[in-house]
Design a protein around this motif. Structure first.
Motif, PDB file in Angstrom:
ATOM      1  N   THR A 149      38.142  37.117  28.878  1.00  0.00           N
ATOM      2  CA  THR A 149      37.860  37.996  30.013  1.00  0.00           C
ATOM      3  C   THR A 149      36.444  38.514  29.881  1.00  0.00           C
ATOM      4  O   THR A 149      35.994  38.892  28.807  1.00  0.00           O
ATOM      5  N   SER A 182      33.381  40.976  30.070  1.00  0.00           N
ATOM      6  CA  SER A 182      33.202  42.429  30.016  1.00  0.00           C
ATOM      7  C   SER A 182      32.376  42.931  31.182  1.00  0.00           C
ATOM      8  O   SER A 182      32.422  44.096  31.535  1.00  0.00           O
ATOM      9  N   GLY A 214      46.675  42.912  21.339  1.00  0.00           N
ATOM     10  CA  GLY A 214      46.291  43.622  22.548  1.00  0.00           C
ATOM     11  C   GLY A 214      47.257  43.301  23.678  1.00  0.00           C
ATOM     12  O   GLY A 214      47.817  42.213  23.749  1.00  0.00           O
ATOM     13  N   ILE A 238      47.662  42.235  27.169  1.00  0.00           N
ATOM     14  CA  ILE A 238      46.827  41.583  28.177  1.00  0.00           C
ATOM     15  C   ILE A 238      46.981  42.255  29.535  1.00  0.00           C
ATOM     16  O   ILE A 238      46.038  42.289  30.323  1.00  0.00           O
ATOM     17  N   ILE A 291      44.532  45.091  29.615  1.00  0.00           N
ATOM     18  CA  ILE A 291      43.168  44.572  29.718  1.00  0.00           C
ATOM     19  C   ILE A 291      42.879  44.122  31.148  1.00  0.00           C
ATOM     20  O   ILE A 291      41.838  44.457  31.719  1.00  0.00           O
ATOM     21  N   CYS A 321      42.518  47.122  33.539  1.00  0.00           N
ATOM     22  CA  CYS A 321      41.187  47.742  33.416  1.00  0.00           C
ATOM     23  C   CYS A 321      40.119  46.856  34.041  1.00  0.00           C
ATOM     24  O   CYS A 321      39.213  47.356  34.710  1.00  0.00           O
TER      25      CYS A 321
END
Length: 139
Positions: A57, A59, A114, A116, A119, A122
Motif C-alpha cells: 500500500t 503511503s 497488522g 489490513i 490500514i 486509513c
C-alpha cells in the motif's frame, strides 16, 4: 548460501541485520537475518521465510490520487517531475527516525500482524483528505 553466510558473520560481530529479498534464492538469508523482509509479489518460499511481508500500500496515496486527477482536469502540470521527487525525498528523510526507535524487549520476540482492514480504512480516509488539501492549494 553466500548471502546467509554474510548475515551470520555480521550477527556474530554483534550487528543487527535485516535482509530484503523476493526470490527463492533469498529464503535462507531471509531466515538468517534478525528481520527478514519480503514483498507480497515474492516467491512463496521467500514470503514464508520472511518475518515481514510488505503488502504494497502506498503511503502517499493522496498525492497519487491528486496527481492522477490533476492530469485529467487541469490544463497544466501542478508539479514538475523534479518537484515530486524532492517532495518524496523530504518525506522519506523524515522516515529515517524509525531506525532509532526503541521498542520494549518483548515486542520483537513474538510476531505481530497488522490488521489490513485498519490500514485500508486509513488509506481510503486520509488519502482523499490529503487530496482535498492538494486541490485547495492548486485551484
Amino acid at each position: 548460501e553466500q548471502k546467509a553466510r554474510i548475515i551470520r558473520l555480521m550477527r556474530q560481530w554483534g550487528w543487527a541485520v535485516a535482509f530484503l529479498g523476493d526470490g527463492a534464492n533469498d529464503a535462507l538469508a531471509l531466515h538468517q537475518g534478525d528481520v527478514g523482509i519480503s514483498v507480497e509479489s515474492a516467491a512463496d518460499v521467500a514470503k514464508d521465510a520472511a518475518h515481514i511481508v510488505l503488502a504494497g500500500t502506498a503511503s502517499n496515496f493522496g498525492n497519487m490520487l491528486s496527481a492522477a486527477t490533476a492530469c485529467v482536469v487541469l490544463r497544466f502540470l501542478p508539479m514538475l517531475p523534479g518537484q515530486i521527487l524532492v517532495n518524496n525525498l523530504l518525506y522519506d528523510t523524515g522516515q529515517l527516525a524509525i531506525q532509532g526507535d526503541r521498542v520494549d524487549r518483548e515486542h520483537p520476540l513474538a510476531p505481530s500482524y497488522g490488521d489490513i482492514a485498519v490500514i485500508l480504512r486509513c488509506l481510503f480516509l486520509f488519502g482523499p483528505i490529503s487530496s482535498l488539501f492538494d486541490f485547495t492549494t492548486v485551484c
